[in-house]
Design an enzyme around this catalytic site. Sequence first.
Site, PDB file in Angstrom:
ATOM      1  N   HIS A 162      -5.574  -4.073  -1.825  1.00 17.07           N
ATOM      2  CA  HIS A 162      -5.320  -2.990  -2.786  1.00 17.07           C
ATOM      3  C   HIS A 162      -5.267  -3.532  -4.214  1.00 17.07           C
ATOM      4  O   HIS A 162      -4.610  -2.940  -5.071  1.00 17.07           O
ATOM      5  CB  HIS A 162      -4.021  -2.267  -2.436  1.00 17.07           C
ATOM      6  CG  HIS A 162      -4.136  -1.378  -1.238  1.00 17.07           C
ATOM      7  ND1 HIS A 162      -4.645  -0.091  -1.308  1.00 17.07           N
ATOM      8  CD2 HIS A 162      -3.849  -1.593   0.063  1.00 17.07           C
ATOM      9  CE1 HIS A 162      -4.629   0.455  -0.105  1.00 17.07           C
ATOM     10  NE2 HIS A 162      -4.159  -0.429   0.760  1.00 17.07           N
ATOM     11  N   LYS A 188     -12.500  -0.874  -0.330  1.00 16.37           N
ATOM     12  CA  LYS A 188     -11.678  -0.150  -1.320  1.00 16.37           C
ATOM     13  C   LYS A 188     -12.319  -0.327  -2.707  1.00 16.37           C
ATOM     14  O   LYS A 188     -13.396   0.184  -2.934  1.00 16.37           O
ATOM     15  CB  LYS A 188     -10.233  -0.660  -1.254  1.00 16.37           C
ATOM     16  CG  LYS A 188      -9.572  -0.359   0.101  1.00 16.37           C
ATOM     17  CD  LYS A 188      -8.119  -0.781   0.135  1.00 16.37           C
ATOM     18  CE  LYS A 188      -7.401  -0.243   1.365  1.00 16.37           C
ATOM     19  NZ  LYS A 188      -7.822  -0.839   2.634  1.00 16.37           N
ATOM     20  N   SER A 234       0.793  -1.223   0.000  1.00 19.46           N
ATOM     21  CA  SER A 234       0.000   0.000   0.000  1.00 19.46           C
ATOM     22  C   SER A 234       0.826   1.275   0.000  1.00 19.46           C
ATOM     23  O   SER A 234       0.332   2.319  -0.412  1.00 19.46           O
ATOM     24  CB  SER A 234      -0.942   0.010   1.204  1.00 19.46           C
ATOM     25  OG  SER A 234      -0.207  -0.099   2.408  1.00 19.46           O
TER      26      SER A 234
END
Lengths: 415, 80
Positions: free
Chosen positions: A218, A249, A190
């Site tokens: 991610h 996300k 990240s």
Amino acid sequence: MAFTEKTRGIYSEILTGLKDAGLFKQERYIHSSQAADIEVEFPTGAPLKKVINICANNYLGMSSHPEVVKAAHEGLDSHGYGMSSVRFICGTQDIHRTLEQMVTKFLGTEDTILFPSCMDANAGVFEAVLTKDDVMISDRLVHASIIDGIRLCSAMHDTFKHSDMEHLEEKLQLHNDKRLKYVITDGVFSMDGDTAKLDKMVELCEKYDALLFVDDSHSSGFIGKTGRGTHEQYGVMGKIDIITTTFGKGLGGASGGCVSGRKEIVEMCRQKARPYLFSNTIAPPVVAGVIKVLEILSASTDRRDKLESNTAFWRKGLIDAGLIIKAGDTPIVPVMLFNAKLAQDVSRDLYEEGIYAIGFFFPVVPQGQARIRTQISAGHELHHLEKALEAFRKVGKKYDILGKSKQEIIERYGM
Amino acid sequence: MDNMHEIIKAYVIKEYVEDDTELTYDSPLISGGIVDSFSMVSLKRFLENKYNISIPDDKATPEAFDSVNKICKLVSEYVK
């Protein structure tokens, strides 16, 4: 009363220390929904400012997608606001199981269990599936939630240098006598935006009879040709034993997470993982929203394709402007400034220019690696990115960092 | 200094030092942030394999592992 003036003084001193060290975190109040264009109150009490957001994990622009919002509304109407229960007492609805099956299909795994967050998934999974007879070998840059999960587990823990496959192999040899060996990594890291070498890791795990754990928070929804994650990008779908990921996300942006992988491991989590056993089920409107997100992403790759082209445009624009970025192809694009104060100054000036991006510095990243972490979204249009690039050029010119090498920036501003 | 000191120092540098930090036999490894407490386990296993010893967990403390000199002293107690 136990909270005496002396106690208050102890905490005040710690908090003052954080402020003095520049480590005090301050929230900025956003008065709009999450999107490329947001309205921000900062500092507190200041008039609202319209800015372009380039620091959200809203990679696919799903946070406020009208179909997702509509699905969440419908879920609220049909299944209620909450379940007032953990999953195994009376907190499992039909839609929870539907979502688990959809995630399993989307990620190409055997089974899936939902958690209130991926933080909870990572905190609970290791303790549920490993004992003191086992070993966990983790990349040194894995996410904080994995480190917390490792701390809670009685298995031996060791680390390997970031993405260093030779070092990983040495560690697999060193711990070859252990009952179970788990290799643990993020899919996309990240802070730097680089990806784990999953093809090599699968090879090593097969060679040394180890299991592979990947946190794809991610990545899920947009990495790989159809957005299934880093395992798709590296051609190892079906070969990852545990994938954890988040619905906070790319897969919606609200909350929730999961452990997906081998069915026996998922069942072990259902029986033993404490964050699953002792916290509430994911709220029905959120579940309904994630189901819609997966329907949209399974039907078309348009959004991940747009994110890919936005990312390429953004990376090229920053390089052409003469800024230093971390190499890679993910939508996490760190603009390297090296010096903590410079990162904070550039962030502040970008905000003045209408661009919301945050500076990261030690201890979040190593000393001397301060940066502005930018994150691109399929919700960005080219005009957003062009305006943000213009702001970076203007602010970069002010600080005379355009076209300058790392050495030149450090010489001028220090580490 | 004897071979054990050099072997352990070389291992620590190879394993944990990722910049040009200079290491002496007295450099504080754990308290100085060079070796994190997570990574102590590989150091312990390395010593056990290398010197064919078994260091009890309650002896493998951050204090006992805090410098090359201290590690050598600990290992010497178990080497036959």
